[in-house]
Write an enzyme that holds these catalytic residues in place. Structure first.
Site, PDB file in Angstrom:
ATOM      1  N   PRO A   1       0.819  -1.221   0.000  1.00  0.00           N
ATOM      2  CG  PRO A   1      -0.542  -1.407   1.891  1.00  0.00           C
ATOM      3  CD  PRO A   1       0.638  -2.023   1.206  1.00  0.00           C
TER       4      PRO A   1
ATOM      5  CD  GLU B   1      -0.638  -6.467  10.799  1.00  0.00           C
ATOM      6  OE1 GLU B   1      -1.082  -5.350  10.445  1.00  0.00           O
ATOM      7  OE2 GLU B   1      -1.330  -7.509  10.858  1.00  0.00           O
TER       8      GLU B   1
ATOM      9  NE  ARG C   1      -6.959  -5.650 -20.699  1.00  0.00           N
ATOM     10  CZ  ARG C   1      -8.021  -6.158 -21.290  1.00  0.00           C
ATOM     11  NH1 ARG C   1      -8.432  -7.361 -20.997  1.00  0.00           N
ATOM     12  NH2 ARG C   1      -8.688  -5.454 -22.178  1.00  0.00           N
TER      13      ARG C   1
ATOM     14  CG  ASP D   1      -8.449  -2.280 -23.090  1.00  0.00           C
ATOM     15  OD1 ASP D   1      -9.347  -2.806 -23.755  1.00  0.00           O
ATOM     16  OD2 ASP D   1      -7.626  -2.899 -22.401  1.00  0.00           O
TER      17      ASP D   1
END
Ligand code: 4GX
Length: 431
Positions: free
Chosen positions: A89, A116, A153, A168
């Protein structure tokens, strides 16, 4: 060929996403490969321990550095200088541009943390950190799958001929336009007519418009991003140059509602002339019945047109070249008629609200489709009289600033009106 190596303590989590559809086919075609490496295989203790409690205390567990580092080192040795990425994150946000960038690599190692997080020292073994979004997941596995999918992709051949990544969402930095398939009508909801028209040019421009509209409404942040293909198309001016403007000094109201004649001001003449030139108007009439003020107006114009001012500032000269002095509104109307062969449509602006007001958007459209010339009337003092309003073809809605103070100067109002009616498309979008 892009070679992915995923370092994860849960290799089976990848079986399903990699075992279906596009990613399955991409592997079968040899366009990508995915190797799964378990840090537990790099432990040295009997329990194959990969985590431990955090120094300093606190909730949960942290991934030990040794097994992870050993796994990374081992795969690095087997590969040829791969790019090593930790999903976290705290990483840089993974977006389409990042996917493009990674799709150019030959070998990617994706490191998945659990618990964690990972011991900070493991970061010495990775090249970068990426986050898939601002929410907390239970581990780096799902983010790694997101990265594999979005990157794969973009590898030529992965999508086959079915769909090119150029179509896209995000490839042009915008959101997708709405899609429809059969039936033509579903529970009373019809497919937009344009999509049934077979007119590919119209379909394309409709889709483009919808993409821009949806992006503007839901993700305006995307429009400001690098790579957003919002062509600053120098949109053709919405109308040919057959718009005129007149500044009336009579008949206008004074603050008590009496019909009066106001004085001509130097600044109004200058500023409105420059706005008129900027927005491509044909002429700017300064209307006053007072001979002395006509003389003054002519003197101001001549100063910039012929006198010292013309030398000093030739752009000012171009603007003031549009200015004409007229006795009455009728004289201005006649002048337009002489020039265009037809009477102009009279458009008045009034700060007073009332019925039958025309929106700027509607008048902008009228300017585009009506062949007749238009004469925009601006009042000085406390505004144009009811008599003039009654004589007009169109009364524009007032310009509102959202406060109860409503005292724009006539030259400010002129600039706003001209921009709303004749400004480029991007200005119109703000309406
Ligand atoms: N985008 N998580 C990783 C453990 C962790 C923490 C720090 C390494 C460093 C996430 C995300 C995400 C939760 C995956 C915590 N590993 N990763 N995990 N969002 O939320 O990438």
């Amino acid at each position: 060929m892009l070679d992915f190596t995923v370092i994860t303590i849960f290799p089976p989590m990848f079986d399903s996403p990699l075992g279906h559809s596009i990613l399955k086919k991409a592997q079968e075609k040899g366009l990508i490969s995915v190797r799964l490496v378990d840090p537990r295989d790099y432990t040295t203790d009997k329990h194959r321990t990969v985590d431990d409690s955090p120094y300093g205390g606190g909730q949960g567990m942290v991934m030990k550095p040794e097994p992870l580092a050993a796994a990374i080192e081992d795969v690095k040795e087997k590969l040829n200088r791969p790019r090593v990425i930790l999903l976290s994150p705290q990483g840089k946000l993974f977006d389409q541009a990042e996917a493009q960038r990674l799709s150019q690599e030959k070998e990617l190692v994706l490191v998945c943390g659990r618990y964690e997080g990972v011991d900070e020292r493991v970061k010495e073994f990775v090249d970068e950190e990426l986050s898939v979004g601002d929410y907390t997941l239970s581990g780096g596995e799902l983010p790694a799958m997101v990265v594999i999918d979005a990157v794969a992709r973009l590898i030529p051949g992965v999508l086959g001929n079915l769909k090119s990544p150029e179509e896209d969402s995000f490839t042009d930095g915008l959101l997708e336009y709405p899609q429809y398939t059969r039936p033509e009508e579903f529970r009373g909801m019809k497919v937009p007519e344009v999509l049934l028209s077979g007119d590919h040019e119209r379909i394309q421009s409709w889709r483009r418009e919808m993409s821009l509209k949806i992006t503007r409404e839901r993700r305006p942040d995307l429009l400001g991003k690098a790579g957003a293909r919002v062509e600053k198309k120098n949109t053709p001016r919405p109308t040919p140059a057959r718009v005129y403007i007149a500044l009336l000094h009579h008949p206008v109201y004074d603050k008590n509602g009496a019909v009066v004649t106001t004085a001509v001001t130097n600044m109004d003449i200058h500023d409105i002339a420059r706005a008129a030139k900027t927005y491509g108007l044909k002429k700017f009439y300064v209307v006053t019945p007072v001979k002395a003020l006509q003389k003054l107006s002519l003197k101001i114009i001549a100063h910039w047109e012929e006198g010292y001012g013309a030398e000093y500032n030739h752009t000012r000269k171009e603007a003031l070249a549009l200015a004409r002095v007229k006795d009455t509104l009728d004289d201005a109307i006649l002048d337009v008629e002489r020039e265009c062969g037809v009477k102009p449509k009279l458009v008045v602006t009034s700060a007073r609200a009332g019925k039958n007001r025309t929106s700027f958007a509607a008048l902008r459209n009228m300017l585009r489709v009506t062949p007749a010339p238009f004469l925009l009337l601006l009042g000085t003092g406390w505004g144009l009289t009811e008599e003039i309003l009654a004589q007009s073809d169109t009364i524009l809605e007032p310009i509102e600033g959202g406060t109860n103070y409503n005292h724009l100067s006539v030259r400010s109002a002129a600039a706003i009106i001209l921009d709303r009616l004749l400004g480029t498309e991007s200005a119109k979008e703000n309406l």
